[in-house]
Design an enzyme around this catalytic site. Sequence first.
Site, PDB file in Angstrom:
ATOM      1  N   ARG A 240       5.676   7.510 -13.757  1.00 34.54           N
ATOM      2  CA  ARG A 240       6.282   6.422 -12.980  1.00 34.54           C
ATOM      3  C   ARG A 240       5.299   5.250 -12.843  1.00 34.54           C
ATOM      4  NH1 ARG A 240       6.764   6.242  -6.443  1.00 34.54           N
ATOM      5  NH2 ARG A 240       7.918   4.298  -6.349  1.00 34.54           N
TER       6      ARG A 240
ATOM      7  N   HIS B 290      -1.344   5.466   0.923  1.00 36.52           N
ATOM      8  CA  HIS B 290      -0.624   4.947  -0.247  1.00 36.52           C
ATOM      9  C   HIS B 290      -1.575   4.893  -1.429  1.00 36.52           C
ATOM     10  CE1 HIS B 290       2.768   3.826   2.233  1.00 36.52           C
ATOM     11  NE2 HIS B 290       1.883   3.396   3.122  1.00 36.52           N
ATOM     12  N   LEU B 291      -1.030   5.168  -2.601  1.00 35.11           N
ATOM     13  CA  LEU B 291      -1.814   5.051  -3.836  1.00 35.11           C
ATOM     14  C   LEU B 291      -2.146   3.589  -4.113  1.00 35.11           C
ATOM     15  CD1 LEU B 291       0.491   7.498  -5.763  1.00 35.11           C
ATOM     16  CD2 LEU B 291      -1.945   7.929  -5.411  1.00 35.11           C
ATOM     17  N   SER B 292      -1.113   2.747  -4.060  1.00 29.59           N
ATOM     18  CA  SER B 292      -1.304   1.316  -4.323  1.00 29.59           C
ATOM     19  C   SER B 292      -1.639   0.617  -3.007  1.00 29.59           C
ATOM     20  CB  SER B 292      -0.024   0.727  -4.924  1.00 29.59           C
ATOM     21  OG  SER B 292       1.054   0.840  -3.997  1.00 29.59           O
TER      22      SER B 292
ATOM     23  N   PRO C 279       9.937   9.867  -1.442  1.00 29.72           N
ATOM     24  CA  PRO C 279      10.746   9.761  -2.653  1.00 29.72           C
ATOM     25  C   PRO C 279      10.023   9.172  -3.864  1.00 29.72           C
ATOM     26  CG  PRO C 279      11.409   8.145  -1.013  1.00 29.72           C
ATOM     27  CD  PRO C 279      10.474   9.088  -0.333  1.00 29.72           C
ATOM     28  N   ASN C 280      10.373   9.726  -5.002  1.00 29.48           N
ATOM     29  CA  ASN C 280       9.899   9.285  -6.323  1.00 29.48           C
ATOM     30  C   ASN C 280       8.451   9.664  -6.629  1.00 29.48           C
ATOM     31  OD1 ASN C 280      12.403   7.947  -7.079  1.00 29.48           O
ATOM     32  ND2 ASN C 280      11.889   6.460  -5.514  1.00 29.48           N
TER      33      ASN C 280
ATOM     34  N   ARG D 237       6.936  -4.737   1.036  1.00 30.93           N
ATOM     35  CA  ARG D 237       6.052  -3.560   1.107  1.00 30.93           C
ATOM     36  C   ARG D 237       4.921  -3.746   2.122  1.00 30.93           C
ATOM     37  NH1 ARG D 237       7.514  -0.271  -3.337  1.00 30.93           N
ATOM     38  NH2 ARG D 237       8.332  -1.571  -4.997  1.00 30.93           N
TER      39      ARG D 237
ATOM     40  N   ASP E  80      10.227   7.827  14.227  1.00 29.91           N
ATOM     41  CA  ASP E  80      10.594   8.502  15.485  1.00 29.91           C
ATOM     42  C   ASP E  80      10.188   9.974  15.469  1.00 29.91           C
ATOM     43  OD1 ASP E  80      11.620   6.172  16.484  1.00 29.91           O
ATOM     44  OD2 ASP E  80      13.727   6.745  16.326  1.00 29.91           O
TER      45      ASP E  80
ATOM     46  N   HIS F 286       8.835   1.586   4.387  1.00 28.48           N
ATOM     47  CA  HIS F 286       9.315   0.239   4.705  1.00 28.48           C
ATOM     48  C   HIS F 286      10.693   0.225   5.366  1.00 28.48           C
ATOM     49  CE1 HIS F 286       6.019  -0.274   1.963  1.00 28.48           C
ATOM     50  NE2 HIS F 286       6.709   0.294   0.985  1.00 28.48           N
TER      51      HIS F 286
ATOM     52  N   ARG G  40       1.215  -6.383  -2.583  1.00 24.60           N
ATOM     53  CA  ARG G  40       2.425  -6.305  -3.423  1.00 24.60           C
ATOM     54  C   ARG G  40       3.545  -7.170  -2.819  1.00 24.60           C
ATOM     55  NH1 ARG G  40       3.539  -0.260  -5.007  1.00 24.60           N
ATOM     56  NH2 ARG G  40       4.942  -1.376  -6.424  1.00 24.60           N
TER      57      ARG G  40
ATOM     58  N   GLU H  33      -1.432   7.726   7.466  1.00 26.42           N
ATOM     59  CA  GLU H  33      -0.539   7.227   6.415  1.00 26.42           C
ATOM     60  C   GLU H  33      -1.382   6.822   5.218  1.00 26.42           C
ATOM     61  OE1 GLU H  33       2.815   4.678   7.362  1.00 26.42           O
ATOM     62  OE2 GLU H  33       2.121   3.255   5.848  1.00 26.42           O
TER      63      GLU H  33
ATOM     64  N   TYR I 170       0.567   3.271 -10.159  1.00 25.32           N
ATOM     65  CA  TYR I 170       0.346   4.552  -9.476  1.00 25.32           C
ATOM     66  C   TYR I 170      -0.570   5.511 -10.239  1.00 25.32           C
ATOM     67  CZ  TYR I 170       4.289   2.778  -6.774  1.00 25.32           C
ATOM     68  OH  TYR I 170       5.111   1.987  -6.004  1.00 25.32           O
TER      69      TYR I 170
END
Length: 145
Positions: free
Chosen positions: A17, A99-101, A9-10, A110, A86, A79, A106, A97, A22
């Site tokens: 954003r 992540h950008l940040s 999402p987002n 998170r 699952d 998170h 943080r 996995e 990001y």
Amino acid sequence: MKILVLNGPNLNLLGTREPDKYGTQTLADIENFIKNEASKINVEIDFYQSNIEGELVNKIQEAKGNFDGIILNPAAYTHTSVAIRDALLAVNIPTVEIHLSNIHTREDFRKVSLTAPACIGQITGFGTNSYKLGLIAITDYLLKN
Ligand code: DQA
């Protein structure tokens, strides 16, 4: 080799954003970037984003038998989502996995990833390059396993 790049999402709002966190690249920029990187090593990419948890779960389930690996940025669902964790465990497709940040520098909420334990590893904090590093990690893993 076929890799599914899944975005939560987002992330459709990337570019505008919270650019301090990001960056200014859009999701379309990232899609072009990762597809270009993948083409250099003969890897096929399917790129998908959804704001809806169940759609991400469906996509992971449908990946069984169709993809060799997954690069996953679960965004906020990192998170919270037992359902995505699952689904990853159910299909047992090697997943990185990303992540950008850097989620570990943080807010405390998170720092916990419910999804990472269902993945072979986590790459976090390298901006758009997290996607490229994720591609290197998953393809290297698949070649060796
Ligand atoms: C994110 C980090 C998450 O905590 C956040 O909810 C996101 C993006 C990242 O790529 O840095 O939406 O996954």
